[in-house]
Design a protein around this motif. Structure first.
Motif, PDB file in Angstrom:
ATOM      1  N   ARG A  19       0.826  -1.221   0.000  1.00 23.60           N
ATOM      2  CA  ARG A  19       0.000   0.000   0.000  1.00 23.60           C
ATOM      3  C   ARG A  19       0.855   1.265   0.000  1.00 23.60           C
ATOM      4  NH1 ARG A  19      -1.332  -2.415   4.959  1.00 23.60           N
ATOM      5  NH2 ARG A  19      -0.820  -1.250   6.855  1.00 23.60           N
ATOM      6  N   ARG A  20       2.054   1.167   0.552  1.00 16.58           N
ATOM      7  CA  ARG A  20       2.967   2.314   0.497  1.00 16.58           C
ATOM      8  C   ARG A  20       3.522   2.481  -0.927  1.00 16.58           C
ATOM      9  NH1 ARG A  20       2.668   0.280   6.120  1.00 16.58           N
ATOM     10  NH2 ARG A  20       2.859   2.144   7.415  1.00 16.58           N
ATOM     11  N   ILE A  21       3.808   1.368  -1.577  1.00 13.08           N
ATOM     12  CA  ILE A  21       4.274   1.438  -2.969  1.00 13.08           C
ATOM     13  C   ILE A  21       3.219   2.134  -3.829  1.00 13.08           C
ATOM     14  CG2 ILE A  21       4.770   0.043  -5.030  1.00 13.08           C
ATOM     15  CD1 ILE A  21       6.111  -2.022  -3.130  1.00 13.08           C
ATOM     16  N   VAL A  22       1.946   1.771  -3.612  1.00  7.38           N
ATOM     17  CA  VAL A  22       0.847   2.395  -4.362  1.00  7.38           C
ATOM     18  C   VAL A  22       0.885   3.913  -4.187  1.00  7.38           C
ATOM     19  CG1 VAL A  22      -1.685   2.653  -4.453  1.00  7.38           C
ATOM     20  CG2 VAL A  22      -0.654   0.361  -4.331  1.00  7.38           C
ATOM     21  N   ARG A  23       1.016   4.367  -2.942  1.00  3.66           N
ATOM     22  CA  ARG A  23       1.015   5.822  -2.678  1.00  3.66           C
ATOM     23  C   ARG A  23       2.205   6.521  -3.332  1.00  3.66           C
ATOM     24  NH1 ARG A  23      -0.752   4.346   2.819  1.00  3.66           N
ATOM     25  NH2 ARG A  23      -2.999   4.673   2.916  1.00  3.66           N
ATOM     26  N   GLU A  51       9.457   4.142  -1.546  1.00  9.21           N
ATOM     27  CA  GLU A  51       9.974   5.226  -2.388  1.00  9.21           C
ATOM     28  C   GLU A  51      11.024   4.680  -3.366  1.00  9.21           C
ATOM     29  OE1 GLU A  51      11.065   8.912  -4.072  1.00  9.21           O
ATOM     30  OE2 GLU A  51       9.210   8.156  -3.184  1.00  9.21           O
ATOM     31  N   ALA A  52      11.843   3.739  -2.877  1.00 13.40           N
ATOM     32  CA  ALA A  52      12.859   3.126  -3.739  1.00 13.40           C
ATOM     33  C   ALA A  52      12.199   2.387  -4.905  1.00 13.40           C
ATOM     34  CB  ALA A  52      13.725   2.165  -2.921  1.00 13.40           C
ATOM     35  N   VAL A  53      11.121   1.664  -4.636  1.00 10.61           N
ATOM     36  CA  VAL A  53      10.404   0.935  -5.697  1.00 10.61           C
ATOM     37  C   VAL A  53       9.890   1.918  -6.746  1.00 10.61           C
ATOM     38  CG1 VAL A  53       8.385  -0.493  -6.229  1.00 10.61           C
ATOM     39  CG2 VAL A  53       9.777  -1.020  -4.211  1.00 10.61           C
ATOM     40  N   ARG A  74      11.077   4.857  -7.458  1.00 14.75           N
ATOM     41  CA  ARG A  74      12.214   5.415  -8.226  1.00 14.75           C
ATOM     42  C   ARG A  74      12.768   4.398  -9.221  1.00 14.75           C
ATOM     43  NH1 ARG A  74      15.630   9.660  -4.390  1.00 14.75           N
ATOM     44  NH2 ARG A  74      13.790  10.605  -3.422  1.00 14.75           N
ATOM     45  N   VAL A  75      12.795   3.133  -8.814  1.00 13.84           N
ATOM     46  CA  VAL A  75      13.246   2.069  -9.717  1.00 13.84           C
ATOM     47  C   VAL A  75      12.305   1.991 -10.926  1.00 13.84           C
ATOM     48  CG1 VAL A  75      13.351  -0.462  -9.938  1.00 13.84           C
ATOM     49  CG2 VAL A  75      14.509   0.671  -8.025  1.00 13.84           C
ATOM     50  N   MET A  76      11.012   2.154 -10.687  1.00 11.49           N
ATOM     51  CA  MET A  76      10.033   2.101 -11.780  1.00 11.49           C
ATOM     52  C   MET A  76      10.250   3.245 -12.772  1.00 11.49           C
ATOM     53  SD  MET A  76       7.595   0.239 -12.985  1.00 11.49           S
ATOM     54  CE  MET A  76       7.058  -0.870 -11.688  1.00 11.49           C
ATOM     55  N   ARG A  77      10.810   4.351 -12.313  1.00 16.30           N
ATOM     56  CA  ARG A  77      11.011   5.524 -13.186  1.00 16.30           C
ATOM     57  C   ARG A  77      12.382   5.558 -13.842  1.00 16.30           C
ATOM     58  NH1 ARG A  77       8.871  11.315 -11.185  1.00 16.30           N
ATOM     59  NH2 ARG A  77       9.992  11.840 -13.075  1.00 16.30           N
ATOM     60  N   ARG A  78      13.289   4.715 -13.420  1.00 14.22           N
ATOM     61  CA  ARG A  78      14.668   4.793 -13.929  1.00 14.22           C
ATOM     62  C   ARG A  78      14.755   4.588 -15.432  1.00 14.22           C
ATOM     63  NH1 ARG A  78      19.255   1.503 -11.591  1.00 14.22           N
ATOM     64  NH2 ARG A  78      20.477   3.289 -11.012  1.00 14.22           N
ATOM     65  N   ALA A  79      15.725   5.237 -16.036  1.00 16.16           N
ATOM     66  CA  ALA A  79      15.920   5.097 -17.483  1.00 16.16           C
ATOM     67  C   ALA A  79      16.541   3.740 -17.820  1.00 16.16           C
ATOM     68  CB  ALA A  79      16.807   6.228 -17.994  1.00 16.16           C
ATOM     69  N   GLU A  80      17.443   3.241 -16.940  1.00 13.48           N
ATOM     70  CA  GLU A  80      18.124   1.961 -17.232  1.00 13.48           C
ATOM     71  C   GLU A  80      17.123   0.812 -17.168  1.00 13.48           C
ATOM     72  OE1 GLU A  80      19.942   3.521 -14.021  1.00 13.48           O
ATOM     73  OE2 GLU A  80      19.930   4.955 -15.631  1.00 13.48           O
ATOM     74  N   THR A  81      17.309  -0.154 -18.058  1.00 11.77           N
ATOM     75  CA  THR A  81      16.341  -1.252 -18.115  1.00 11.77           C
ATOM     76  C   THR A  81      16.946  -2.623 -17.830  1.00 11.77           C
ATOM     77  OG1 THR A  81      16.711  -1.404 -20.490  1.00 11.77           O
ATOM     78  CG2 THR A  81      14.834  -0.075 -19.786  1.00 11.77           C
ATOM     79  N   HIS A  82      18.293  -2.719 -17.724  1.00 15.14           N
ATOM     80  CA  HIS A  82      18.861  -4.059 -17.534  1.00 15.14           C
ATOM     81  C   HIS A  82      18.548  -4.586 -16.125  1.00 15.14           C
ATOM     82  CE1 HIS A  82      21.967  -1.194 -16.275  1.00 15.14           C
ATOM     83  NE2 HIS A  82      22.308  -2.101 -15.378  1.00 15.14           N
ATOM     84  N   SER A  83      18.472  -5.910 -16.022  1.00 10.05           N
ATOM     85  CA  SER A  83      18.110  -6.550 -14.750  1.00 10.05           C
ATOM     86  C   SER A  83      19.120  -6.196 -13.658  1.00 10.05           C
ATOM     87  CB  SER A  83      18.070  -8.067 -14.934  1.00 10.05           C
ATOM     88  OG  SER A  83      17.693  -8.686 -13.728  1.00 10.05           O
ATOM     89  N   GLY A 107      21.830   0.063  -3.706  1.00 10.77           N
ATOM     90  CA  GLY A 107      20.798   0.210  -2.683  1.00 10.77           C
ATOM     91  C   GLY A 107      20.242   1.614  -2.655  1.00 10.77           C
ATOM     92  N   PHE A 108      19.941   2.093  -1.458  1.00 11.88           N
ATOM     93  CA  PHE A 108      19.336   3.422  -1.309  1.00 11.88           C
ATOM     94  C   PHE A 108      20.208   4.530  -1.907  1.00 11.88           C
ATOM     95  CE2 PHE A 108      16.996   1.619   2.552  1.00 11.88           C
ATOM     96  CZ  PHE A 108      15.743   1.678   1.950  1.00 11.88           C
ATOM     97  N   VAL A 109      21.516   4.445  -1.666  1.00 11.64           N
ATOM     98  CA  VAL A 109      22.436   5.512  -2.104  1.00 11.64           C
ATOM     99  C   VAL A 109      22.335   5.726  -3.613  1.00 11.64           C
ATOM    100  CG1 VAL A 109      24.876   6.163  -2.315  1.00 11.64           C
ATOM    101  CG2 VAL A 109      24.038   5.168  -0.187  1.00 11.64           C
ATOM    102  N   GLU A 110      22.325   4.616  -4.375  1.00 14.08           N
ATOM    103  CA  GLU A 110      22.282   4.713  -5.841  1.00 14.08           C
ATOM    104  C   GLU A 110      20.994   5.374  -6.334  1.00 14.08           C
ATOM    105  OE1 GLU A 110      25.544   2.067  -5.040  1.00 14.08           O
ATOM    106  OE2 GLU A 110      23.542   2.201  -4.162  1.00 14.08           O
ATOM    107  N   LEU A 111      19.952   5.325  -5.507  1.00 12.80           N
ATOM    108  CA  LEU A 111      18.670   5.920  -5.904  1.00 12.80           C
ATOM    109  C   LEU A 111      18.471   7.309  -5.289  1.00 12.80           C
ATOM    110  CD1 LEU A 111      16.468   2.710  -5.526  1.00 12.80           C
ATOM    111  CD2 LEU A 111      17.245   3.745  -7.656  1.00 12.80           C
ATOM    112  N   GLY A 112      19.499   7.795  -4.586  1.00  9.41           N
ATOM    113  CA  GLY A 112      19.418   9.138  -4.007  1.00  9.41           C
ATOM    114  C   GLY A 112      18.527   9.219  -2.779  1.00  9.41           C
ATOM    115  N   ILE A 113      18.415   8.105  -2.053  1.00  5.80           N
ATOM    116  CA  ILE A 113      17.568   8.082  -0.851  1.00  5.80           C
ATOM    117  C   ILE A 113      18.459   8.007   0.382  1.00  5.80           C
ATOM    118  CG2 ILE A 113      15.855   6.709   0.456  1.00  5.80           C
ATOM    119  CD1 ILE A 113      14.766   5.782  -2.297  1.00  5.80           C
ATOM    120  N   SER A 114      18.180   8.874   1.351  1.00  4.22           N
ATOM    121  CA  SER A 114      18.886   8.822   2.628  1.00  4.22           C
ATOM    122  C   SER A 114      17.958   8.111   3.628  1.00  4.22           C
ATOM    123  CB  SER A 114      19.201  10.246   3.082  1.00  4.22           C
ATOM    124  OG  SER A 114      19.866  10.209   4.310  1.00  4.22           O
TER     125      SER A 114
END
Length: 307
Positions: free
Chosen positions: A20-24, A198-200, A202-211, A284-291
């Motif tokens: 439910r947090r991912i949805v928000r 929030e990480a999920v 951001r991952v959904m929005r990332r330009a990179e597509t490789h696994s 992890g979080f750092v690569e996605l700009g999350i503290s």
């Protein structure tokens, strides 16, 4: 940054603790979100009927047709379904392997561009623990069905209404002598559920597509004993911590699983026997700009809201 307007993301398990947090967070990033669950009324109750960009649909991950229907026309999919206690047909294999593979295969057929699969730190197809092994087998099955799948492995998650931190605080208040798992040496790195959600997004929005595999652990690694002491200190408590051998915990969990809502399960005991710490080599979080938020900061807020 890719534009998200008009893109639909289907979230399986979108009414759960993390889901439910991912949805928000996806909605905050302007995705149209389709919550796929067996009880769509839960989605209506959680999010209300007022957002036209939020749909609640009935779907059962064990059923091919309903999975395919839930994915029709979607840009992305998040599989946040998890099972902590086996009951009848609901087994770790049926949920974490077969259904995970089903979602991935149907997503590929539906032309979905991005699949995010939620697993857990320590997932390992060679583990002696059934739960951990099935998590690992699930990752392999997903990757075989959807080559560019993205994997999210959170550490143990905490937050308001969780089954982890809230229970520990409650028990610390009730028990002046607190029984520890083993000698309290297992290492853990708890992650705040909102940070993972929030990480999920951001991952959904990332330009990179490789696994890629992402591992999300909080800002601090504790031994279990250190963690209990930090939580007790924040709650203004000073319990006596007593080591209890894991063999005793396994016996207690086995007996507890007979109850309808067991306070302890064997897979929880197994998880407390292995370190769940993110690997420094894994993004992890750092690569996605999350503290990430600390346990102490969030617990302070949770306790002040309670009082």
């Amino acid at each position: 940054m890719a534009t998200t307007n008009g893109r639909t993301v289907t979230v399986f398990g979108g009414t759960g603790f993390l889901g439910r947090r991912i949805v928000r967070h996806l909605r905050h990033r302007e995705f149209i979100v389709r919550i796929a669950s067996r009880h769509p009324d839960r989605g209506h109750r959680l999010f209300g009927p007022d957002d036209p960009q939020l749909q609640s649909v009935e779907a059962d991950i064990h059923d091919e047709r309903s999975v395919a229907d839930a994915l029709a026309g979607a840009y992305g999919v998040v599989n946040a379904v998890s099972l902590y206690l086996e009951r009848g047909q609901e087994t770790f294999h049926s949920v974490h392997v077969e259904s995970a593979q089903r979602v991935a295969a149907k997503a590929r057929l539906a032309g979905v561009e991005r699949l995010v699969h939620v697993s857990g730190i320590g997932a390992d197809a060679a583990s002696p623990s059934r739960y951990i092994r099935k998590r690992g087998e699930g990752e392999l099955a997903v990757r075989a069905a959807f080559v560019e799948a993205l994997f999210i492995r959170p550490a143990v998650m905490f937050g308001p209404d969780d089954a982890f931190l809230t229970n520990i605080v409650k028990l610390l208040r009730q028990l002046p002598i607190y029984p520890m798992f083993g000698r309290g040496r297992t290492r853990l790195q708890p992650a705040y559920v909102e940070d993972v959600a929030e990480a999920v997004a951001r991952v959904m929005r990332r330009a990179e597509t490789h696994s890629t595999i992402f591992e999300f652990g909080g800002p601090r690694v504790y031994s279990y004993e250190q963690f209990l002491r930090a939580v007790a200190h924040q709650a203004g408590l000073a319990p006596l911590l007593i080591p209890i051998p894991f063999g005793v915990w396994h016996a207690l969990a086995w007996a507890s699983e007979i109850l309808p809502g067991p306070p302890l399960t064997r897979n929880q005991v197994e998880l407390m026997q292995i370190d769940t710490v993110s690997s420094p080599e894994t993004p992890g979080f750092v690569e996605l700009g999350i503290s990430p938020h600390s346990v102490e900061a969030i617990l302070k807020k949770m306790l002040s809201n309670r009082d």
